[in-house]
Design a protein around this motif. Structure first.
Motif, mmCIF file in Angstrom:
data_model
loop_
_atom_site.group_PDB
_atom_site.id
_atom_site.type_symbol
_atom_site.label_atom_id
_atom_site.label_comp_id
_atom_site.label_asym_id
_atom_site.label_seq_id
_atom_site.Cartn_x
_atom_site.Cartn_y
_atom_site.Cartn_z
ATOM 1 N N ILE A 25 55.352 23.525 34.587
ATOM 2 C CA ILE A 25 55.225 23.267 33.153
ATOM 3 C C ILE A 25 56.407 23.920 32.454
ATOM 4 O O ILE A 25 56.752 25.071 32.739
ATOM 5 N N LYS A 26 57.002 23.182 31.554
ATOM 6 C CA LYS A 26 58.046 23.720 30.672
ATOM 7 C C LYS A 26 57.566 23.440 29.259
ATOM 8 O O LYS A 26 57.180 22.305 28.950
ATOM 9 N N GLN A 27 57.570 24.463 28.414
ATOM 10 C CA GLN A 27 57.073 24.245 27.054
ATOM 11 C C GLN A 27 57.819 25.090 26.038
ATOM 12 O O GLN A 27 58.338 26.147 26.361
ATOM 13 N N GLY A 28 57.852 24.562 24.832
ATOM 14 C CA GLY A 28 58.468 25.259 23.719
ATOM 15 C C GLY A 28 57.619 25.053 22.480
ATOM 16 O O GLY A 28 56.683 24.244 22.466
ATOM 17 N N PHE A 29 57.970 25.767 21.429
ATOM 18 C CA PHE A 29 57.189 25.725 20.194
ATOM 19 C C PHE A 29 58.049 25.283 19.020
ATOM 20 O O PHE A 29 59.096 25.866 18.757
ATOM 21 N N LEU A 30 57.585 24.236 18.339
ATOM 22 C CA LEU A 30 58.229 23.803 17.110
ATOM 23 C C LEU A 30 57.793 24.700 15.956
ATOM 24 O O LEU A 30 58.511 24.857 14.977
ATOM 25 N N ASN A 31 56.607 25.272 16.082
ATOM 26 C CA ASN A 31 56.078 26.223 15.099
ATOM 27 C C ASN A 31 55.167 27.185 15.834
ATOM 28 O O ASN A 31 54.312 26.752 16.599
ATOM 29 N N SER A 32 55.338 28.480 15.618
ATOM 30 C CA SER A 32 54.499 29.460 16.305
ATOM 31 C C SER A 32 53.853 30.445 15.335
ATOM 32 O O SER A 32 53.582 31.584 15.683
#
Length: 156
Positions: A25-32
């Protein structure tokens, strides 16, 4: 939809031999922000966009909305995410009547292994595997959105 889950640290690698499935899994956040997180995830050959609301006071539940999106769109969205992309391998382990999702983190979070179990109710009973350690449900530092900002390698 309301998601109810409990999180635990993992004390050994025994879960790996018990897993019936695993994938990167690779993930990022547009808003955290803590009121809501907007996550972009690549899992296998698919993309996902997920919005999570603020956690309940006990950390057991929160609103979650998720939709599959084309892989290429997810790849493009990852390029504009906040700093701190999460890389991990997820292992799925059937134990009793539940499936535990065990995440082994890499990159800046290497060395951290967390197990989650989704429940139907907050007080639902479940059998705990022997590799399950301290419960960290509701401890915000273990949220992926926080691990992207304050990675495990920087903890004292």
């Amino acid at each position: 939809m309301i998601e109810i889950e409990r999180k635990y640290l993992v004390t050994s690698n025994n879960f790996k031999t018990e897993a019936f499935n695993s994938y990167a899994i690779k993930q990022g956040f547009l808003n955290s922000e803590k009121e809501r997180t907007v996550r972009v995830r690549l899992k296998k050959d698919k993309g996902y966009l997920t919005i999570k609301g603020k956690s309940s006071d006990d950390g057991l539940s929160r609103f979650e909305w998720e939709r599959e999106i084309p892989k290429l769109e997810a790849e493009h969205l990852l390029q504009i995410c906040e700093e701190g992309i999460i890389d991990k391998i997820r292992f799925e382990v059937k134990y009793g009547n539940h499936t535990f999702e065990v995440d082994e983190f890499f990159g800046d979070n290497k060395g951290l292994v967390i197990a989650e179990v989704e429940l139907n109710t907050k007080d639902e009973m479940f059998i705990k595997p022997d590799w399950l350690g301290k419960e960290v449900t509701g401890d915000i530092k273990y949220y992926n959105s926080q691990l992207s900002k304050k990675p495990f390698k920087n903890w004292k």
